[in-house]
Design a protein around this motif. Structure first.
Motif, PDB file in Angstrom:
ATOM      1  N   ARG A   3       0.844  -1.493   0.120  1.00 10.33           N
ATOM      2  CA  ARG A   3      -0.069   0.018  -0.373  1.00 10.33           C
ATOM      3  C   ARG A   3       0.795   1.117   0.669  1.00 10.33           C
ATOM      4  N   HIS A   4       0.609   1.947  -0.609  1.00 10.99           N
ATOM      5  CA  HIS A   4       1.398   3.514  -1.094  1.00 10.99           C
ATOM      6  C   HIS A   4      -0.053   4.574  -1.183  1.00 10.99           C
ATOM      7  N   ILE A  28      -4.699   8.167  -8.622  1.00 14.69           N
ATOM      8  CA  ILE A  28      -3.407   6.960  -8.293  1.00 14.69           C
ATOM      9  C   ILE A  28      -4.066   5.733  -6.951  1.00 14.69           C
ATOM     10  N   GLU A  30      -3.802   3.425  -3.599  1.00 10.73           N
ATOM     11  CA  GLU A  30      -3.230   3.264  -2.344  1.00 10.73           C
ATOM     12  C   GLU A  30      -2.752   2.011  -2.787  1.00 10.73           C
ATOM     13  N   ASP A  31      -3.569   0.973  -3.557  1.00  3.55           N
ATOM     14  CA  ASP A  31      -2.831  -0.304  -4.420  1.00  3.55           C
ATOM     15  C   ASP A  31      -2.735  -0.114  -5.009  1.00  3.55           C
ATOM     16  N   GLY A  32      -1.964   0.700  -5.624  1.00  2.00           N
ATOM     17  CA  GLY A  32      -0.933   1.490  -7.084  1.00  2.00           C
ATOM     18  C   GLY A  32      -1.651   1.540  -7.920  1.00  2.00           C
ATOM     19  N   ARG A  33      -2.588   1.112  -8.552  1.00  2.00           N
ATOM     20  CA  ARG A  33      -3.791   1.188 -10.125  1.00  2.00           C
ATOM     21  C   ARG A  33      -4.305   2.291 -10.122  1.00  2.00           C
ATOM     22  N   ARG A 390      -3.026  -1.280 -13.158  1.00  2.00           N
ATOM     23  CA  ARG A 390      -1.583  -0.919 -12.697  1.00  2.00           C
ATOM     24  C   ARG A 390      -0.878   0.152 -13.159  1.00  2.00           C
ATOM     25  N   ASP A 392       1.342   1.912 -14.284  1.00  2.00           N
ATOM     26  CA  ASP A 392       2.571   2.236 -14.933  1.00  2.00           C
ATOM     27  C   ASP A 392       3.239   2.920 -16.068  1.00  2.00           C
ATOM     28  N   ALA A 430       3.483   0.648 -11.317  1.00  2.00           N
ATOM     29  CA  ALA A 430       2.693   0.302  -9.347  1.00  2.00           C
ATOM     30  C   ALA A 430       2.268   1.692  -8.544  1.00  2.00           C
ATOM     31  N   GLY A 431       2.295   2.903  -9.528  1.00  2.00           N
ATOM     32  CA  GLY A 431       2.123   3.752  -8.524  1.00  2.00           C
ATOM     33  C   GLY A 431       3.358   4.227  -7.534  1.00  2.00           C
ATOM     34  N   GLN A 432       4.976   4.326  -7.910  1.00  2.00           N
ATOM     35  CA  GLN A 432       5.812   4.076  -7.406  1.00  2.00           C
ATOM     36  C   GLN A 432       6.593   4.414  -8.421  1.00  2.00           C
TER      37      GLN A 432
END
Length: 458
Positions: A3-4, A28, A30-33, A390, A392, A430-432
């Protein structure tokens, strides 16, 4: 999935599945989607503003990570006609010199290069399983675990494909000494997949498997694995890469490799036919209608002198394709897509061969095709700037004059045909953010480890 913090990005231009849009806010979760996409917005103070156009990151559908270390070492002419088969001897030499630490270092360097080239995921077609003499490691999954570790360290998405390899040629020919590090029987191979199931889940990776080629497995072995493999992920196979392979297959079975594969195996949307370079018109249409993806690696296919895939006819028949970097003489989205189009032009002595039709952008046509085909071959859901996918993402360099002066599909055509990897500024997986301003935060450490491997291979 980790989670982010939720975030919202704002881009002046973004490539959505429906086309280019302006003033786009991308939320985006917290699950990176991707949770929401809203065109025609006004940026807020909380938004992270992109400094250039926003696009989806591509899946690289075919990689042999360890081969990046030998790029450039097989470019010395031999005494006879050099081919894939002479190149393979240098590959065997490399295999005999690398250990698990080396493979992890090579893969980490490669994956950083892929990210910087616009890829957000790699499909690792992994057949280097054992020590140089064929002895399994204490953990038979050691080499695969090093691939997972490299992906985790760099942040690239991973679809891992352990590869079944048992023979040197059609009909179950005994393997040669250089192939000892690759070999399994079906039972040991299925045990390897069982071992990797929890490991890939823990690392957030996808798991499928591959048959190296029709040369490397008998029909009985292939069917045993297909019947018993405990995964529902993608299935990949090298097929019809070289003219000699076609000749050997005809001598063995009376059929060509793609013909045999489609006749004898349950080829469908789970499958990816890597290369499929040498096909008849009938095979081209049959592969297109099967639902499988053709996995094309134009830079490697050019480097090895394999031939040119019949992409014009294949796409006209409704075929699905994606791109990979295979032996990694190139590591960017732009170089592979450019060479895909240029190969068709050189063969046909005409321009703009893969455009969807009059007035269509070549860059947009092949980017969209490779994005969809790569996601399918990687065994992941919808890829692109769409809700549920995701996050990406790639940000191109809006300060580059080629990009700054472009809009819409011109952006893709400038990136793919005028610039290349230098246009890629930031990459999110994935959100990072994994690449910022063209750099990875572990780049120096990864480069040092890779340099030590190259010194060892001299």
């Amino acid at each position: 999935m980790a989670r982010h913090p939720a975030q919202r990005l704002f881009a002046e231009q973004a490539l959505l599945p429906t086309g280019w849009a302006e003033s786009v806010a991308v939320s985006i979760g917290e699950d990176g989607r991707i949770a929401a996409i809203e065109p025609n917005q006004v940026p807020t103070a909380e938004d992270e503003r992109m400094t250039g156009p926003l696009l989806p990151a591509m899946a690289n559908l075919h990689s042999h990570a360890f081969q990046r270390a030998m790029a450039g070492l097989a470019e010395v002419a031999g005494a006879g006609d050099d081919s894939f088969w002479t190149w393979r001897e240098e590959m065997y030499r490399t295999v005999g010199l690398v250990d698990p630490d080396d493979v992890e270092a090579i893969a980490a360097k490669l994956y950083v290069e892929m990210l910087k080239g616009g890829f957000g995921r790699v499909v690792e077609f992994h057949y280097l399983h054992h020590g140089a003499d064929g002895t399994p490691y204490a953990d038979p999954a050691e080499m695969s675990l090093r691939i997972l570790s490299a992906a985790q360290a760099t942040g690239i998405g991973l679809t891992h494909l352990p590869v079944f390899y048992a023979h040197a040629n059609f009909g179950g020919a005994a393997p040669n000494p250089g192939q000892r590090p690759f070999l399994h029987d079906p039972d040991r191979f299925l045990a390897l997949i069982d071992r990797l199931l929890p490991a890939t889940r823990h690392e957030g990776a996808e798991l499928g498997y591959a048959i190296h080629s029709l040369r490397a497995a008998t029909s009985e072995e292939m069917r045993a694995i297909l019947d018993a493999a405990p995964v529902s992920g993608p299935i990949h196979i090298h097929v019809a890469e070289q003219a000699r392979e076609v000749e050997d297959c005809l001598a063995w079975s009376g059929r060509r490799p793609v013909e045999w594969l489609l006749d004898e195996m349950p080829v469908d949307g789970r499958w990816c036919a890597i290369h499929a370079t040498h096909m008849t018109a009938e095979e081209t249409v049959r592969l297109a209608k099967s639902g499988a993806v053709a996995g094309l690696c134009p830079a490697t296919e050019a480097n090895l002198g394999d031939g040119i895939f019949p992409a014009v006819d294949y796409l006209a028949a409704g075929g699905r394709l994606g791109i990979g970097t295979d032996s990694h003489v190139a590591t960017s989205v732009a170089e592979e897509l450019r060479l895909l189009e240029y190969g068709q032009r050189l063969r046909d002595r005409r321009r703009n061969r893969l455009a969807a039709g009059p007035g269509a952008s070549v860059g947009r046509t092949i980017f969209d095709a490779a994005l969809a085909g790569g996601a399918q071959a990687a065994g992941i859901g919808p890829q692109g700037l769409t809700v549920g996918a995701r996050a990406d993402l790639v940000v191109l360099d809006g300060a580059n004059p080629f990009i700054a002066a472009a809009s819409g599909n011109q952006i893709l055509d400038r990136w793919l045909f005028a610039l290349g990897r230098e246009a890629v500024l930031d990459v999110m997986v994935a959100g990072q953010w994994k690449i910022r301003n063209g750099r990875h935060d572990r780049e120096e450490e990864i480069d040092r480890a890779f340099g030590r491997v190259l010194t060892k291979l001299k």
